[in-house]
Design an enzyme around this catalytic site. Sequence first.
Site, PDB file in Angstrom:
ATOM      1  N   HIS A  98       0.848  -1.197   0.000  1.00 59.83           N
ATOM      2  CA  HIS A  98       0.000   0.000   0.000  1.00 59.83           C
ATOM      3  C   HIS A  98       0.879   1.240   0.000  1.00 59.83           C
ATOM      4  O   HIS A  98       2.026   1.203   0.441  1.00 59.83           O
ATOM      5  CB  HIS A  98      -0.942   0.006   1.209  1.00 59.83           C
ATOM      6  CG  HIS A  98      -0.221  -0.069   2.521  1.00 59.83           C
ATOM      7  ND1 HIS A  98       0.247  -1.251   3.036  1.00 59.83           N
ATOM      8  CD2 HIS A  98       0.145   0.903   3.390  1.00 59.83           C
ATOM      9  CE1 HIS A  98       0.854  -1.014   4.184  1.00 59.83           C
ATOM     10  NE2 HIS A  98       0.812   0.287   4.426  1.00 59.83           N
ATOM     11  N   HIS A 100       0.890   5.324   1.155  1.00 58.54           N
ATOM     12  CA  HIS A 100       0.238   6.386   1.927  1.00 58.54           C
ATOM     13  C   HIS A 100       0.246   7.687   1.126  1.00 58.54           C
ATOM     14  O   HIS A 100       1.281   8.058   0.561  1.00 58.54           O
ATOM     15  CB  HIS A 100       1.002   6.670   3.229  1.00 58.54           C
ATOM     16  CG  HIS A 100       1.010   5.547   4.199  1.00 58.54           C
ATOM     17  ND1 HIS A 100       0.211   5.529   5.314  1.00 58.54           N
ATOM     18  CD2 HIS A 100       1.739   4.402   4.239  1.00 58.54           C
ATOM     19  CE1 HIS A 100       0.434   4.424   6.005  1.00 58.54           C
ATOM     20  NE2 HIS A 100       1.366   3.716   5.376  1.00 58.54           N
TER      21      HIS A 100
HETATM   22  P1  AMP Z   1       2.093   0.767   7.284  1.00 59.41           P
HETATM   23  O1  AMP Z   1       2.622   1.170   8.637  1.00 59.41           O
HETATM   24  O2  AMP Z   1       2.771   1.456   6.137  1.00 59.41           O
HETATM   25  O3  AMP Z   1       2.017  -0.729   7.141  1.00 59.41           O
HETATM   26  O4  AMP Z   1       0.614   1.346   7.248  1.00 59.41           O
HETATM   27  C1  AMP Z   1      -0.504   0.641   7.642  1.00 59.41           C
HETATM   28  C2  AMP Z   1      -1.600   1.645   7.826  1.00 59.41           C
HETATM   29  O5  AMP Z   1      -2.846   0.978   7.757  1.00 59.41           O
HETATM   30  C3  AMP Z   1      -1.586   2.371   9.191  1.00 59.41           C
HETATM   31  O6  AMP Z   1      -1.435   3.768   8.976  1.00 59.41           O
HETATM   32  C4  AMP Z   1      -2.922   2.005   9.814  1.00 59.41           C
HETATM   33  O7  AMP Z   1      -3.491   3.093  10.493  1.00 59.41           O
HETATM   34  C5  AMP Z   1      -3.742   1.599   8.619  1.00 59.41           C
HETATM   35  N1  AMP Z   1      -4.780   0.613   8.884  1.00 59.41           N
HETATM   36  C6  AMP Z   1      -4.669  -0.552   9.561  1.00 59.41           C
HETATM   37  N2  AMP Z   1      -5.852  -1.218   9.560  1.00 59.41           N
HETATM   38  C7  AMP Z   1      -6.717  -0.454   8.846  1.00 59.41           C
HETATM   39  C8  AMP Z   1      -8.089  -0.582   8.480  1.00 59.41           C
HETATM   40  N3  AMP Z   1      -8.813  -1.626   8.836  1.00 59.41           N
HETATM   41  N4  AMP Z   1      -8.646   0.400   7.722  1.00 59.41           N
HETATM   42  C9  AMP Z   1      -7.923   1.476   7.353  1.00 59.41           C
HETATM   43  N5  AMP Z   1      -6.632   1.653   7.665  1.00 59.41           N
HETATM   44  C10 AMP Z   1      -6.036   0.712   8.408  1.00 59.41           C
END
Ligand code: AMP
Length: 135
Positions: A98, A100
Amino acid sequence: MDCIFCKIANGEIPSTTLYEDNDFKVIFDANPGNIGHSLVICKHHYADIFEMPEELTAKGFATAKKIAGAVKKATNCDGVNVIQNNGEAAGQTVFHFHIHVLPRFNNDSVDIKFGGIEAEAEKVTEIVEKIKKNL
Ligand code: AMP
Ligand code: ZN
């Protein structure tokens, strides 16, 4: 496989969807750095950039560019971070590719820092050579 982003991508878990096509779904981050913090989630399960096919990676970043422009206009932010984490050490917490898209405002409370190490010339030269060999 018990992957939360696979479930979001295939609609098993409902989400506010800002955009989607055959390969990506864009949703709001559940724990945003600022309002408008979006996630460009690949619809196919690849843990990180290393597993991603090159074409899909390019499409993901092109999608992030499109979202960044729309987020900037919608939030009237002063800047945008486009961030993609790979591995725990890099801050990755969801092991499904993903990107950001994080709107930034002058004097907001997001804390992203670089610097703080001494890059010795000899080591820099060594790593340049190593990286070139691995391209
Ligand atoms: P990363 O640290 O780059 O793996 O980012 C993962 C991101 O996913 C974090 O910023 C979380 O807040 C977000 N996240 C985790 N679970 C969910 C969810 N169910 N819906 C939306 N965002 C999520
Ligand atoms: Zn997944």
